[in-house]
Design a protein around this motif. Structure first.
Motif: not given
Length: 696
Positions: A573-581
């Motif tokens: 979850l965290d890594a995907t959110v950072l990638a989306a940012c």
């Protein structure tokens, strides 16, 4: 017609060059207006130093208002009339051309070069259509890049073929990337918005607006319009914009100055009732009872609880004579004052004068001829003062509320028949405070003190109040705002679907009654300008659960927007959110990463570890980053070009009940202007559907 000294806008050789020349000439004229103001000499004008100081302050405000903001277009439109406005059409008067901008600009001869958008002649810019051209043959919109005029677009309002055409410049202005504080919408106000903006000052207006319909901007532009149309009246009585929190006020603070209005005050409801330092918090149950309108009845009883019927006469000694007012007459005076229903403090000030009047009647009956000076002297007599203190003691509002919340017996006496025993228990402090300063007051307590203060002494009223995000106020907070505009008008802005407090209002009629503005017009805005079509349609799936009576918003946006819903494993979850940012940062404009309060620390740590700078809400004017990490509880009223929404289930779980959680999620889903990415590891609410495949 335009002055010969000005470039004519009708020269067909190079229209864009001619418009740029008019812009340059207008900026030169504005600088000349400012210079004239700076050179004003008031040495021989003012009668005294006080007048001189006031006049100098007005001149300085005028100079400040005439500042030429290089990146703010001086005009954004042009109107070509078929006939001269105000002239009988039968006379066949030739039409005139007017440039419409944020402020009035005139040349050295006093001829207008730019007309203020609030002037009557500017109104067709916002309302004219092919069905009702309002005597216009052409409406021209201008496009700017970094303050430079780069494009124009014409609408021929007498041509039926243009009836359904959407302005490309209008679309581009709405979709222009936004970094920093909220900007004005003066160039893009739509007809239904303009009707609200120009509504008269005599009545209050409530605006129910779906996300992205521009209700906040409408409210701010209404203030600017009213200050233009009723400046002298509002200069005396004052105006105020009330927002939900400091972050929101910081976000909108540049809108009115950009429109030339520099003196409008802004505050939160907590600012209005800041009689004590707020250091405590309430459980939801206690806050709900304290915010209930019935507390006004409890406080009214409590304020008057100390009034004691007199049992002894009042004997006034003057010289060798003694004048006696019997107890039964004093009791009649007290009863009459209570029945008149005037404020406690005003009645207390009237009581010694009424006693003194009774003494004067006796003096006159005895053959004396006392005057007003004698009555004032009697009213100041020590015996009269002692009688007043015993019968109608002074009330300190904060001490009164302190006693009400800390003394179970006193609370039970004042709340009997109004609050249930369970409700009384909910608001009673477990540990009574010893003093006003040591008490851990909550925000709801401060509102109670404000109510008690008004029961003792009238709260000053303003000429106009704008109340934004009004759906979240408690009845007692509505009362606090309402008494600030008892003799003035109000603009109430909100969205029932975005109510996220336990006491959020379900109907505007109820809210208006608490405000003291029953029967005010309620206008509904459903046409969206900010939120992309697919995003608002997706968020509107929640309406049946959170506000079933509201009309879903539509969007005039031709662009569907960048929209994606993605499900990932919990550990990703965290890594995907950072990638989306990171993907969002590749675009122009602002990015909001919105998450539940419980998720903020983890996301901040992840961003820091990745070397990605982020801001907190209210810091958007900083040049350090275009990414703002936004707790879901602070997202209301804010907007970002791209939004990355982290774990919707956590946002719902962070609220006291599912309905409030869904309303909070609705708020978060509707913050983007260009794109939305929803990342989740837990199931989405059933109304949003089980599908989580990417949609781009």
């Amino acid at each position: 017609m335009p002055s010969p000294a000005h470039p004519s806008p009708n020269d067909p050789s190079d229209p864009l060059a001619r418009e740029r020349a008019h812009l340059a000439a207008s900026r030169s004229a504005l600088r000349a207006m400012r210079k004239d103001a700076e050179e004003l000499n008031i040495a021989d004008v003012a009668a005294n130093w006080v007048n001189a100081k006031v006049l100098q302050g007005e001149i300085e405000a005028r100079i400040k208002a005439l500042a030429d903001l290089s990146h703010t277009p001086l005009f954004f439109g042009r109107l070509d009339y078929l006939h001269a406005p105000g002239v009988d059409l039968a006379e066949g008067a030739a039409g005139e051309n007017f440039y419409i901008g944020r402020r009035h600009v005139h040349d050295a001869d006093g001829d207008p070069m730019v007309i203020d958008w609030r002037a009557p002649v500017s109104q067709p810019f916002y309302r004219a259509s092919t069905k009702d051209p309002m005597d216009l043959k052409l409406r021209r919109r201008f496009g700017y890049t970094g303050g430079e005029l780069t494009a124009y677009e014409d609408e021929h309002l007498t041509d039926p073929a243009e009836a359904d055409r959407t302005s490309a410049l209008l679309q581009s202005e709405i979709e222009r990337p936004r970094v920093g504080p909220m900007r004005d919408i003066v160039a893009t106000i739509q007809p239904e918005q303009d009707e609200i903006v120009r509504a008269g000052i005599g009545g209050s207006v409530c605006v129910q607006g779906a996300p992205g319909t521009g209700k906040t901007a409408v409210g701010l532009h209404r203030v600017a319009y009213l200050l233009y149309a009723h400046r002298e009246r509002l200069a005396r009585s004052g105006t105020l914009v009330i927002g939900p929190n400091r972050s929101f006020l910081h976000y909108i603070e540049q809108v009115l100055p950009a429109l030339g209005e520099l003196e409008v005050k802004q505050a939160t409801v907590d600012d209005l009732v800041a009689h004590v330092e707020v250091r405590g918090t309430d459980e939801a149950a206690a806050a709900t009872v304290k915010g209930d309108a019935r507390m006004a009845q409890v406080l009214r009883r409590a304020v008057r609880a100390g009034i004691t019927p007199p049992t002894e006469p009042c004997v006034v000694v003057r010289g060798s004579r003694r004048w006696r007012v019997p107890a039964y007459e004093l009791e009649d005076i007290v009863r009459e004052l209570m029945e008149r229903d005037i404020r406690y403090g005003a009645a207390r000030e009237a009581l010694p004068q009424r006693i003194a009047h009774a003494v004067l009647v006796r003096m006159e009956q005895a053959g004396e001829a006392p005057d007003d000076r004698v009555q004032d002297a009697v009213a100041r007599n020590a015996t009269v003062k002692a009688t007043v203190k015993a019968v109608w003691p002074p009330v300190d509002p904060a001490k009164l509320v302190l006693r009400l919340l800390g003394d179970a017996e006193f609370l039970a006496e004042q709340a009997d028949g109004i609050l249930t025993p369970e409700e009384q228990k909910a608001i009673l402090w477990a540990r009574p405070a010893r003093s006003v300063k040591s008490a851990k007051w909550s925000a709801a307590d401060a509102v109670l003190i404000d109510e008690a203060t008004d029961l003792v002494e009238r709260t000053p009223s303003l000429g106009h109040v704008v109340l934004d995000e009004a759906q979240d106020l408690s009845p007692m907070q509505y009362r606090a705002v309402g008494r600030r505009c008892t003799t003035g008008s109000a603009t109430i802005l909100g969205d029932i679907a975005q109510g996220t407090t336990p006491w959020a209002t379900d109907t505007w009629e109820e809210a208006l009654a608490h405000l003291g503005k029953p029967g005010s017009a309620v206008e509904e805005l459903t046409q969206g300008f900010r939120v992309p079509r697919e995003v608002i349609a997706y968020a509107s799936r929640l309406l049946p659960a959170i506000a079933p009576d509201l009309t879903p918003a539509t969007s005039i946006r031709e662009s569907a927007g960048d929209f994606e819903v993605r499900r990932v494993a919990t550990e990703d979850l965290d890594a995907t959110v950072l990638a989306a940012c990171d993907r969002a940062l590749a675009n122009e404009g602002s990015i909001g990463l919105i998450a539940a309060e419980a998720r903020i620390p983890a996301l901040r740590s992840a961003l820091e570890a990745a070397g990605t700078a982020c801001l907190a809400p209210g810091e958007e004017t900083s040049a350090e980053s275009r990414l703002t990490l936004v707790p879901a509880t602070l997202a209301k009223g804010l907007e970002y070009d791209y939004v990355v929404l982290d774990e919707p289930a956590a946002i719902i779980d962070g609220e006291p009940d599912e309905r409030t959680g869904l309303r909070r999620l609705y708020v978060c889903l509707t913050r983007p202007v260009s794109g939305l990415t929803v990342i989740h590891a837990t199931d989405l609410p059933e109304l949003l559907g089980a599908a989580s495949a990417a949609t781009r």
